[in-house]
Scaffold this motif. Structure first.
Motif, PDB file in Angstrom:
ATOM      1  N   THR A 140       3.773  -8.558  -4.825  1.00 51.10           N
ATOM      2  CA  THR A 140       4.033  -8.485  -3.392  1.00 51.10           C
ATOM      3  C   THR A 140       2.718  -8.340  -2.650  1.00 51.10           C
ATOM      4  OG1 THR A 140       6.144  -7.366  -3.804  1.00 51.10           O
ATOM      5  CG2 THR A 140       5.268  -7.260  -1.568  1.00 51.10           C
ATOM      6  N   PHE A 141       2.521  -9.199  -1.676  1.00 60.19           N
ATOM      7  CA  PHE A 141       1.336  -9.158  -0.824  1.00 60.19           C
ATOM      8  C   PHE A 141       1.801  -8.780   0.576  1.00 60.19           C
ATOM      9  CE2 PHE A 141      -2.001 -11.271   1.783  1.00 60.19           C
ATOM     10  CZ  PHE A 141      -3.114 -10.674   1.226  1.00 60.19           C
ATOM     11  N   VAL A 142       1.141  -7.808   1.190  1.00 60.52           N
ATOM     12  CA  VAL A 142       1.561  -7.274   2.487  1.00 60.52           C
ATOM     13  C   VAL A 142       0.381  -7.291   3.448  1.00 60.52           C
ATOM     14  CG1 VAL A 142       2.583  -5.313   3.706  1.00 60.52           C
ATOM     15  CG2 VAL A 142       3.222  -5.759   1.333  1.00 60.52           C
ATOM     16  N   ARG A 169      -4.470   0.891   2.082  1.00 58.97           N
ATOM     17  CA  ARG A 169      -3.853   1.993   2.817  1.00 58.97           C
ATOM     18  C   ARG A 169      -2.670   1.523   3.640  1.00 58.97           C
ATOM     19  NH1 ARG A 169      -7.984   3.098   5.242  1.00 58.97           N
ATOM     20  NH2 ARG A 169      -7.751   1.403   6.707  1.00 58.97           N
ATOM     21  N   ASP A 170      -2.886   0.524   4.468  1.00 62.27           N
ATOM     22  CA  ASP A 170      -1.837   0.060   5.368  1.00 62.27           C
ATOM     23  C   ASP A 170      -0.615  -0.420   4.604  1.00 62.27           C
ATOM     24  OD1 ASP A 170      -4.336   0.122   6.849  1.00 62.27           O
ATOM     25  OD2 ASP A 170      -3.320  -0.990   8.428  1.00 62.27           O
ATOM     26  N   SER A 171      -0.840  -1.225   3.576  1.00 64.69           N
ATOM     27  CA  SER A 171       0.303  -1.793   2.854  1.00 64.69           C
ATOM     28  C   SER A 171       1.127  -0.696   2.201  1.00 64.69           C
ATOM     29  CB  SER A 171      -0.170  -2.818   1.815  1.00 64.69           C
ATOM     30  OG  SER A 171      -1.044  -2.223   0.867  1.00 64.69           O
ATOM     31  N   ALA A 172       0.464   0.304   1.635  1.00 64.40           N
ATOM     32  CA  ALA A 172       1.198   1.411   1.017  1.00 64.40           C
ATOM     33  C   ALA A 172       1.996   2.179   2.058  1.00 64.40           C
ATOM     34  CB  ALA A 172       0.223   2.344   0.294  1.00 64.40           C
ATOM     35  N   ALA A 173       1.387   2.433   3.210  1.00 67.77           N
ATOM     36  CA  ALA A 173       2.067   3.188   4.263  1.00 67.77           C
ATOM     37  C   ALA A 173       3.174   2.366   4.919  1.00 67.77           C
ATOM     38  CB  ALA A 173       1.054   3.645   5.311  1.00 67.77           C
ATOM     39  N   VAL A 186      -2.524   4.528  -2.397  1.00 67.93           N
ATOM     40  CA  VAL A 186      -1.971   3.766  -3.520  1.00 67.93           C
ATOM     41  C   VAL A 186      -1.207   4.701  -4.465  1.00 67.93           C
ATOM     42  CG1 VAL A 186      -2.654   2.571  -5.643  1.00 67.93           C
ATOM     43  CG2 VAL A 186      -3.605   1.850  -3.438  1.00 67.93           C
ATOM     44  N   VAL A 187      -1.820   5.836  -4.781  1.00 66.40           N
ATOM     45  CA  VAL A 187      -1.173   6.792  -5.685  1.00 66.40           C
ATOM     46  C   VAL A 187       0.065   7.399  -5.023  1.00 66.40           C
ATOM     47  CG1 VAL A 187      -1.465   8.936  -6.972  1.00 66.40           C
ATOM     48  CG2 VAL A 187      -3.339   7.290  -6.858  1.00 66.40           C
ATOM     49  N   ARG A 188      -0.021   7.704  -3.735  1.00 66.58           N
ATOM     50  CA  ARG A 188       1.140   8.270  -3.030  1.00 66.58           C
ATOM     51  C   ARG A 188       2.345   7.334  -3.122  1.00 66.58           C
ATOM     52  NH1 ARG A 188       2.499   8.112   3.083  1.00 66.58           N
ATOM     53  NH2 ARG A 188       3.893   9.903   3.403  1.00 66.58           N
ATOM     54  N   LEU A 189       2.127   6.039  -2.922  1.00 65.25           N
ATOM     55  CA  LEU A 189       3.235   5.095  -3.007  1.00 65.25           C
ATOM     56  C   LEU A 189       3.794   5.028  -4.420  1.00 65.25           C
ATOM     57  CD1 LEU A 189       5.025   2.870  -1.764  1.00 65.25           C
ATOM     58  CD2 LEU A 189       3.259   1.234  -2.496  1.00 65.25           C
ATOM     59  N   ALA A 190       2.913   4.935  -5.410  1.00 66.71           N
ATOM     60  CA  ALA A 190       3.365   4.824  -6.796  1.00 66.71           C
ATOM     61  C   ALA A 190       4.176   6.056  -7.198  1.00 66.71           C
ATOM     62  CB  ALA A 190       2.161   4.649  -7.720  1.00 66.71           C
ATOM     63  N   HIS A 191       3.678   7.226  -6.859  1.00 69.39           N
ATOM     64  CA  HIS A 191       4.375   8.460  -7.198  1.00 69.39           C
ATOM     65  C   HIS A 191       5.705   8.555  -6.444  1.00 69.39           C
ATOM     66  CE1 HIS A 191       5.142  12.876  -6.811  1.00 69.39           C
ATOM     67  NE2 HIS A 191       4.857  12.831  -8.106  1.00 69.39           N
ATOM     68  N   GLY A 192       5.687   8.181  -5.165  1.00 66.60           N
ATOM     69  CA  GLY A 192       6.914   8.215  -4.383  1.00 66.60           C
ATOM     70  C   GLY A 192       7.960   7.262  -4.920  1.00 66.60           C
ATOM     71  N   ALA A 217       1.628  -3.391  12.028  1.00 67.27           N
ATOM     72  CA  ALA A 217       2.825  -3.049  11.253  1.00 67.27           C
ATOM     73  C   ALA A 217       2.832  -1.599  10.779  1.00 67.27           C
ATOM     74  CB  ALA A 217       2.966  -4.006  10.069  1.00 67.27           C
ATOM     75  N   TRP A 218       1.667  -1.018  10.505  1.00 68.20           N
ATOM     76  CA  TRP A 218       1.631   0.369  10.055  1.00 68.20           C
ATOM     77  C   TRP A 218       2.231   1.297  11.117  1.00 68.20           C
ATOM     78  CZ3 TRP A 218      -3.530   3.476   9.011  1.00 68.20           C
ATOM     79  CH2 TRP A 218      -3.218   4.739   8.509  1.00 68.20           C
ATOM     80  N   ALA A 219       1.829   1.118  12.366  1.00 64.35           N
ATOM     81  CA  ALA A 219       2.358   1.965  13.439  1.00 64.35           C
ATOM     82  C   ALA A 219       3.866   1.773  13.590  1.00 64.35           C
ATOM     83  CB  ALA A 219       1.640   1.662  14.752  1.00 64.35           C
TER      84      ALA A 219
END
Length: 479
Positions: A96-98, A109-113, A189-195, A457-459
């Motif tokens: 997936t590319f965002v 950062r943005d893609s994970a958030a 990146v880690v926050r998304l993976a863990h979540g 998109a992040w906002a």
């Protein structure tokens, strides 16, 4: 409706018609008896459709008493899926590319958030799980290309398409769009993976490639403690703005090596004044502990887990020794320090910020030091706290003085348990979109029709996440 030219108008060029044109009336709006037209693209033009997300929009919008707030939620929450994602496979793995919105590259950062607010729905939506698995895998491959890069191209063989990055004096490799070393990129990146794992218990994306990327994250954090005085990272740019380049031949300001991790740029993509960015280091402590949990429970890699925990403890101890201003019951966190005793107090709207520490899981919500720090950030003691006819909020140097970032108001609402504070944030957010139906990067404190980035998109994603948070935690403020 006018847009304020930002400091780097090439980078922040407004893309005409960015995800703002649509003509059908949304079902949620009809359910609320409001004539507000949807700002989403027609169904056939949406990049990705999740049944769980659509059901969530209907369910939550029906609980919002203010039709305009419900309309904003229905526009913003699915914006990442509607307009920024591309799904495929790479070497038989989900991919997936965002993109960020108006910039056609992927920021870690943005893609994970941008997708974080969809995690609670992933367990019951297989298509959404595939999308998230693909992004976790894409992040791993990007880190293996270059752990110092903040942004990447669609293809791993492409040169950067970003005009402002083409002549940067740094080690650019194919696949890298921009190479600003921002500690928070790897933390997100880690926050998304863990979540994802906590939400689904799906270990599929945590393969050998992900394990290699996880080891690279820990190794990069270690290297950027710079205990031997050196770093492989250097960055310079010929730019009008001093925040787009680093001093001292691209190495940044000097530091005393105290165990903290250097971050040469902030999450705003602006250069740090002092290279120990405190909120990013606090985020790194949390991220390393999450990574250790994944390494131990999913990968069975006890050695990596121990390394991550040891580094987290070391950085945490250094923060307690060096990053606090004042003592005891008066202590607050600095924003940046250099290890020599010099400290900068301010806050920037981009997360991690001092104001976002609780939201990101870096501290407990009721942590007294955090609450004192947050109060100072939302006061005249912060040079980037702005007030005006449109309201009050935090900005940053990225687009200039007097510009409030909606992100700061969203973070404050999500961090607060005071209904009056939350309602004030919602009121300013509701009146800041200038008729577009979306959140922006920033708007003028004196005039919300003057704004930057109509497609950010992040906002939008964070606004949707805020509404979901309030619907679950403080439903009375939405009723």
């Amino acid at each position: 409706m006018t847009a304020v030219p930002p400091a780097d108008c090439t980078r922040r060029a407004v893309i005409a018609g960015a995800a703002a044109a649509a003509c059908a009336t949304m079902p949620a709006a009809r359910a609320l008896a409001t004539p507000l037209p949807t700002r989403r693209p027609p169904l056939a033009e949406r990049r990705f459709v999740s049944r769980a997300v659509e059901a969530q929009i209907m369910r939550v919008a029906a609980r919002i008493g203010d039709p305009q707030l419900a309309w904003l939620f229905a526009n913003c929450y699915p914006n990442t899926l509607d307009t920024t994602v591309e799904i495929g496979t790479v070497d038989g793995r989900d991919d997936t590319f965002v993109i960020t919105g108006d910039i056609p590259c992927m920021w870690l950062r943005d893609s994970a958030a941008q997708v974080h607010g969809y995690l609670p729905l992933a367990r019951r939506d297989p298509a959404l799980r595939r999308l998230l698995r693909g992004l976790i895998g894409r992040h791993a491959r990007c880190i293996l290309i270059d752990p110092y890069a903040n942004a990447f191209t669609r293809s791993a063989t492409d040169a950067t398409p970003l005009s402002w990055a083409k002549d940067d004096l740094t080690t650019m490799t194919p696949g890298v769009a921009e190479r600003k070393w921002e500690l928070d990129s790897l933390c997100h990146v880690v926050r998304l993976a863990h979540g994802y794992w906590r939400a689904t218990r799906d270990g599929t994306p945590f393969d050998a490639q992900w394990g290699e990327a996880a080891r690279r994250i820990v190794a990069t954090f270690r290297a950027e403690q710079r205990k031997d005085g050196g770093s492989p990272y250097r960055f310079q740019r010929a730019a009008e703005s001093a925040t787009d380049t680093l001093i001292l031949d691209g190495h940044g300001a000097p530091t005393r090596k105290v165990g903290l991790i250097h971050s040469m740029f902030r999450p705003s993509d602006d250069a740090c004044v002092y290279p120990f960015l405190v909120p990013a280091n606090l985020f790194a402590v949390a991220a390393l502990r999450w990574l250790a949990e994944l390494a131990h429970e999913v990968r069975g890699d006890a050695a990596l887990a121990m390394q991550a925990l040891a580094l987290a403890d070391e950085v945490n101890a250094a923060l307690r020794r060096h990053a606090l201003i004042g003592e005891g019951d008066a202590a607050i966190w600095a924003y940046e320090i250099d290890g020599y005793g010099n400290a900068l107090f301010m806050d920037d709207a981009n997360a991690p910020s001092l104001s976002s520490l609780a939201l990101l899981g870096c501290v407990e919500r009721d942590d007294a030091t955090f609450r004192r720090t947050e109060a100072r950030c939302w006061s005249a003691d912060n040079p980037y706290f702005f007030t005006g006819r449109a309201g009050e909020g935090i900005g940053g140097p990225h687009v200039g003085l007097g510009m409030i970032w909606p992100m700061s108001l969203i973070v404050r609402a999500m961090s607060s348990d005071d209904d009056a504070v939350i309602r004030r944030c919602l009121q300013v957010l509701k009146t800041s979109h200038a008729g577009t139906g979306f959140m922006h990067e920033a708007f003028a404190a004196s005039d919300p029709t003057r704004f930057t980035r109509p497609w950010f998109a992040w906002a939008n994603a964070l606004f949707g996440e805020m509404i979901l948070d309030l619907a679950a935690r403080r439903p009375g403020v939405l009723a």
